[in-house]
Design a protein around this motif. Structure first.
Motif, PDB file in Angstrom:
ATOM      1  N   SER A   1      -2.530  11.291 -13.878  1.00 36.56           N
ATOM      2  CA  SER A   1      -2.053  11.521 -12.522  1.00 36.56           C
ATOM      3  C   SER A   1      -0.588  11.937 -12.523  1.00 36.56           C
ATOM      4  O   SER A   1       0.193  11.464 -13.331  1.00 36.56           O
ATOM      5  N   ASN A   2      -0.223  12.799 -11.600  1.00 39.13           N
ATOM      6  CA  ASN A   2       1.180  13.194 -11.484  1.00 39.13           C
ATOM      7  C   ASN A   2       1.803  12.672 -10.194  1.00 39.13           C
ATOM      8  O   ASN A   2       2.906  13.041  -9.840  1.00 39.13           O
ATOM      9  N   GLN A   3       1.076  11.833  -9.474  1.00 41.50           N
ATOM     10  CA  GLN A   3       1.605  11.237  -8.255  1.00 41.50           C
ATOM     11  C   GLN A   3       1.200   9.768  -8.191  1.00 41.50           C
ATOM     12  O   GLN A   3       0.250   9.350  -8.832  1.00 41.50           O
ATOM     13  N   THR A   4       1.938   9.013  -7.397  1.00 38.35           N
ATOM     14  CA  THR A   4       1.600   7.610  -7.200  1.00 38.35           C
ATOM     15  C   THR A   4       1.049   7.457  -5.794  1.00 38.35           C
ATOM     16  O   THR A   4       1.741   7.720  -4.815  1.00 38.35           O
TER      17      THR A   4
ATOM     18  N   THR B   1       6.022  -3.423  -3.630  1.00 39.74           N
ATOM     19  CA  THR B   1       4.755  -2.772  -3.282  1.00 39.74           C
ATOM     20  C   THR B   1       4.867  -1.949  -2.006  1.00 39.74           C
ATOM     21  O   THR B   1       4.064  -1.046  -1.779  1.00 39.74           O
ATOM     22  N   LYS B   2       5.848  -2.239  -1.174  1.00 40.48           N
ATOM     23  CA  LYS B   2       6.035  -1.476   0.073  1.00 40.48           C
ATOM     24  C   LYS B   2       6.367  -0.016  -0.208  1.00 40.48           C
ATOM     25  O   LYS B   2       6.175   0.843   0.639  1.00 40.48           O
ATOM     26  N   ASN B   3       6.869   0.277  -1.407  1.00 38.99           N
ATOM     27  CA  ASN B   3       7.250   1.644  -1.761  1.00 38.99           C
ATOM     28  C   ASN B   3       6.080   2.483  -2.262  1.00 38.99           C
ATOM     29  O   ASN B   3       6.239   3.671  -2.498  1.00 38.99           O
ATOM     30  N   ILE B   4       4.920   1.881  -2.446  1.00 39.21           N
ATOM     31  CA  ILE B   4       3.749   2.593  -2.957  1.00 39.21           C
ATOM     32  C   ILE B   4       2.988   3.222  -1.795  1.00 39.21           C
ATOM     33  O   ILE B   4       2.603   2.549  -0.843  1.00 39.21           O
ATOM     34  N   LYS B   5       2.767   4.524  -1.893  1.00 38.93           N
ATOM     35  CA  LYS B   5       2.088   5.277  -0.838  1.00 38.93           C
ATOM     36  C   LYS B   5       0.587   4.981  -0.851  1.00 38.93           C
ATOM     37  O   LYS B   5      -0.031   4.880  -1.910  1.00 38.93           O
ATOM     38  N   VAL B   6       0.026   4.861   0.347  1.00 40.46           N
ATOM     39  CA  VAL B   6      -1.409   4.665   0.519  1.00 40.46           C
ATOM     40  C   VAL B   6      -1.930   5.847   1.330  1.00 40.46           C
ATOM     41  O   VAL B   6      -1.361   6.193   2.361  1.00 40.46           O
TER      42      VAL B   6
ATOM     43  N   LEU C   1      -8.089   1.391   3.354  1.00 38.40           N
ATOM     44  CA  LEU C   1      -7.762   0.428   2.301  1.00 38.40           C
ATOM     45  C   LEU C   1      -7.963  -1.001   2.810  1.00 38.40           C
ATOM     46  O   LEU C   1      -8.580  -1.832   2.131  1.00 38.40           O
ATOM     47  N   GLU C   2      -7.467  -1.300   3.991  1.00 40.86           N
ATOM     48  CA  GLU C   2      -7.628  -2.642   4.559  1.00 40.86           C
ATOM     49  C   GLU C   2      -9.106  -2.977   4.764  1.00 40.86           C
ATOM     50  O   GLU C   2      -9.525  -4.110   4.519  1.00 40.86           O
TER      51      GLU C   2
ATOM     52  N   VAL D   1      -0.354  -4.607  -8.250  1.00 44.67           N
ATOM     53  CA  VAL D   1       0.001  -5.801  -7.477  1.00 44.67           C
ATOM     54  C   VAL D   1      -0.302  -5.574  -5.996  1.00 44.67           C
ATOM     55  O   VAL D   1      -0.818  -6.465  -5.311  1.00 44.67           O
ATOM     56  N   LYS D   2      -0.024  -4.373  -5.502  1.00 44.88           N
ATOM     57  CA  LYS D   2      -0.311  -4.066  -4.092  1.00 44.88           C
ATOM     58  C   LYS D   2      -1.805  -4.233  -3.797  1.00 44.88           C
ATOM     59  O   LYS D   2      -2.188  -4.801  -2.764  1.00 44.88           O
ATOM     60  N   VAL D   3      -2.655  -3.770  -4.701  1.00 47.56           N
ATOM     61  CA  VAL D   3      -4.094  -3.892  -4.504  1.00 47.56           C
ATOM     62  C   VAL D   3      -4.530  -5.361  -4.601  1.00 47.56           C
ATOM     63  O   VAL D   3      -5.358  -5.815  -3.804  1.00 47.56           O
ATOM     64  N   ILE D   4      -3.968  -6.098  -5.525  1.00 44.60           N
ATOM     65  CA  ILE D   4      -4.281  -7.531  -5.638  1.00 44.60           C
ATOM     66  C   ILE D   4      -3.954  -8.232  -4.308  1.00 44.60           C
ATOM     67  O   ILE D   4      -4.776  -8.978  -3.767  1.00 44.60           O
ATOM     68  N   LEU D   5      -2.770  -7.977  -3.794  1.00 47.26           N
ATOM     69  CA  LEU D   5      -2.353  -8.622  -2.538  1.00 47.26           C
ATOM     70  C   LEU D   5      -3.283  -8.229  -1.394  1.00 47.26           C
ATOM     71  O   LEU D   5      -3.669  -9.074  -0.579  1.00 47.26           O
ATOM     72  N   CYS D   6      -3.639  -6.958  -1.328  1.00 50.50           N
ATOM     73  CA  CYS D   6      -4.527  -6.487  -0.262  1.00 50.50           C
ATOM     74  C   CYS D   6      -5.888  -7.166  -0.357  1.00 50.50           C
ATOM     75  O   CYS D   6      -6.395  -7.697   0.646  1.00 50.50           O
TER      76      CYS D   6
END
Length: 179
Positions: free
Chosen positions: A140-143, A49-54, A60-61, A168-173
């Motif tokens: 979408s064409n970007q993550t 999940t660290k590789n997913i751009k926010v 978000l937090e 998963v990143k959103v679940i964890l957040c």
């Protein structure tokens, strides 16, 4: 002779059924996270999940914090009716399952989820509803994960794997789990 053929056929069928049974029951490798004495299992490695751009980590937090500390009337997963519904369904299921369980166990929140299929994402939003907007690679064409105060998190994914990892990143957040 017929009995030997029948017995041989039964043995071959039994061997095939046993093989199929073992293939179907092989446990997929899972990754576990222990948080506040509760174990969460994920199909993918949460470290990815660290590789997913926010777009804006602070917002978000803040939205995740609001979800943990406020009982919304409804929790809605929004998706396009023209999207890759199989991928959306898989991620939605994991999010609903883990968030319902986690929010109840960790924060005493009874989250009731619903789904909303839309033609476009310009729909009337209610401040008493938390929205998880999912957009897969068909749209979408970007993550990237975007958040809008006080009650919207949007996941955009350029491919199926990114959609799952971002989910998963959103679940964890939302659950307040730091990796």
């Amino acid at each position: 002779m017929k009995n030997k053929i029948l017995i041989a056929s039964i043995i071959v069928a039994a061997i095939i059924l046993i093989f199929i049974f073992f293939e179907l029951t092989k446990k997929q490798k899972t990754f576990t996270i222990e948080f506040k004495n509760i174990t969460f299992e994920f199909r993918i490695n949460p470290k990815l999940t660290k590789n997913i751009k926010v777009e804006n980590q602070t917002i978000l937090e803040e939205v995740c914090n609001i979800v943990r500390n406020f009982q919304f009337n409804n929790y809605t997963i929004v998706f396009s009716e023209n999207d890759d519904l199989a991928s959306i369904a898989l991620v939605s299921f994991e999010m609903v399952y883990k968030l319902t369980y986690g929010l109840k166990k960790l924060y005493g929140i009874n989250a009731k989820f619903s789904g909303l299929a839309v033609k476009d994402f310009e729909f009337k939003k209610d401040l008493n509803t938390f929205y998880l907007i999912l957009k897969s690679f068909k749209i979408s064409n970007q993550t990237i994960i975007k958040a809008k105060l006080p009650n919207i998190i949007e996941i955009n994914a350029a491919n199926k794997d990114d959609l799952e990892i971002a989910g998963v990143k959103v679940i964890l957040c939302i659950l307040g789990i730091k990796i």
